[in-house]
Motif scaffolding. Structure first.
Motif, PDB file in Angstrom:
ATOM      1  N   VAL A 189      -4.440   3.530   5.254  1.00 16.81           N
ATOM      2  CA  VAL A 189      -3.107   3.108   4.599  1.00 16.81           C
ATOM      3  C   VAL A 189      -2.158   3.097   6.078  1.00 16.81           C
ATOM      4  O   VAL A 189      -1.382   1.950   5.844  1.00 16.81           O
ATOM      5  CB  VAL A 189      -2.690   4.486   3.966  1.00 16.81           C
ATOM      6  N   ARG A 190      -2.146   3.717   6.994  1.00 14.80           N
ATOM      7  CA  ARG A 190      -1.277   3.513   8.253  1.00 14.80           C
ATOM      8  C   ARG A 190      -1.731   2.251   8.779  1.00 14.80           C
ATOM      9  O   ARG A 190      -0.761   1.575   9.132  1.00 14.80           O
ATOM     10  CB  ARG A 190      -1.587   4.718   9.170  1.00 14.80           C
ATOM     11  N   ARG A 191      -2.928   1.793   8.978  1.00 15.93           N
ATOM     12  CA  ARG A 191      -3.070   0.445   9.457  1.00 15.93           C
ATOM     13  C   ARG A 191      -2.776  -0.486   8.565  1.00 15.93           C
ATOM     14  O   ARG A 191      -2.307  -1.724   9.248  1.00 15.93           O
ATOM     15  CB  ARG A 191      -4.756   0.430   9.686  1.00 15.93           C
ATOM     16  N   THR A 192      -2.752  -0.539   7.335  1.00 15.96           N
ATOM     17  CA  THR A 192      -2.305  -1.727   6.444  1.00 15.96           C
ATOM     18  C   THR A 192      -0.776  -1.529   6.657  1.00 15.96           C
ATOM     19  O   THR A 192      -0.407  -2.886   6.872  1.00 15.96           O
ATOM     20  CB  THR A 192      -2.661  -1.457   4.916  1.00 15.96           C
ATOM     21  N   VAL A 193      -0.093  -0.730   6.671  1.00 12.22           N
ATOM     22  CA  VAL A 193       1.468  -0.527   6.591  1.00 12.22           C
ATOM     23  C   VAL A 193       1.717  -1.290   8.173  1.00 12.22           C
ATOM     24  O   VAL A 193       2.729  -2.041   8.288  1.00 12.22           O
ATOM     25  CB  VAL A 193       2.036   0.959   6.492  1.00 12.22           C
TER      26      VAL A 193
END
Length: 195
Positions: A182-186
């Protein structure tokens, strides 16, 4: 099913039952009988509080949309603290780890439900539309603090983040994504606008 038994907060019990069914079995399993069975009450209890099943579902969606206010307030309160990507990843996880994915599936699969929700959400998909507004407000607050570029297109960025978050969590079979995904996508979505 028990009859004549007083239910405390019957609407909330019915909403909770519907949420459990949505999370566990998906929108196709959501019927009035399934909800009342899950809630442990007679089918008439639902019809005593709601005009029909679509009225119940519309009330459920509106109630869950209203609960975004608490999350929105918390996200706006985080502006200027932590990292923008971390705050957004946390907000998307909080949103989509809940019943939101099931609600979106429910709304998109029932024409009558969408029609009932149009007065409160005239465009878009209820819950996703309000989540996008929450993210846009947060991004605007971060832009005011200089942590997002002044020329960032928030009208494009907010729905992109909401859509990406929804896609990450939408697969009920494999389970939710890990926090790093999720953090990488954001972070990828924010590339070029973070300051």
């Amino acid at each position: 099913m028990p009859t004549g038994v007083a239910l405390r907060d019957a609407k909330e019990q019915l909403f909770g039952a519907a949420e459990r069914i949505l999370v566990r079995d998906g929108p196709n399993a959501l019927t009035s009988r399934a909800v009342t069975t899950e809630a442990g009450c007679a089918k008439g209890v639902l019809h005593r509080h709601f005009e029909d099943f679509d009225d119940f579902l519309a009330a459920l969606v509106r109630d869950r949309v209203a609960r975004l206010d608490v999350q929105s307030t918390a996200l706006l309160g985080a502006a200027g603290t932590g990292t923008v990507a971390g705050n957004l990843a946390g907000a998307l996880t909080d949103l989509f780890e809940s019943v939101a994915v099931g609600i979106v599936g429910l709304v998109t699969s029932r024409d009558g439900l969408r029609a009932r929700l149009r007065p409160t959400t005239p465009v878009g998909i209820p819950l996703l539309t309000e989540a996008t507004a929450m993210i846009a407000a947060y991004l605007a607050a971060e832009r005011e603090r200089g942590r997002i570029a002044a020329d960032a297109d928030l009208d494009a960025l907010a729905p992109m983040l909401t859509g990406a978050g929804h896609l990450l969590f939408a697969d009920r079979e494999s389970g939710p994504p890990d926090a790093e995904t999720v953090r990488r996508t954001v972070t990828a979505a924010l590339a070029g606008v973070l300051r």
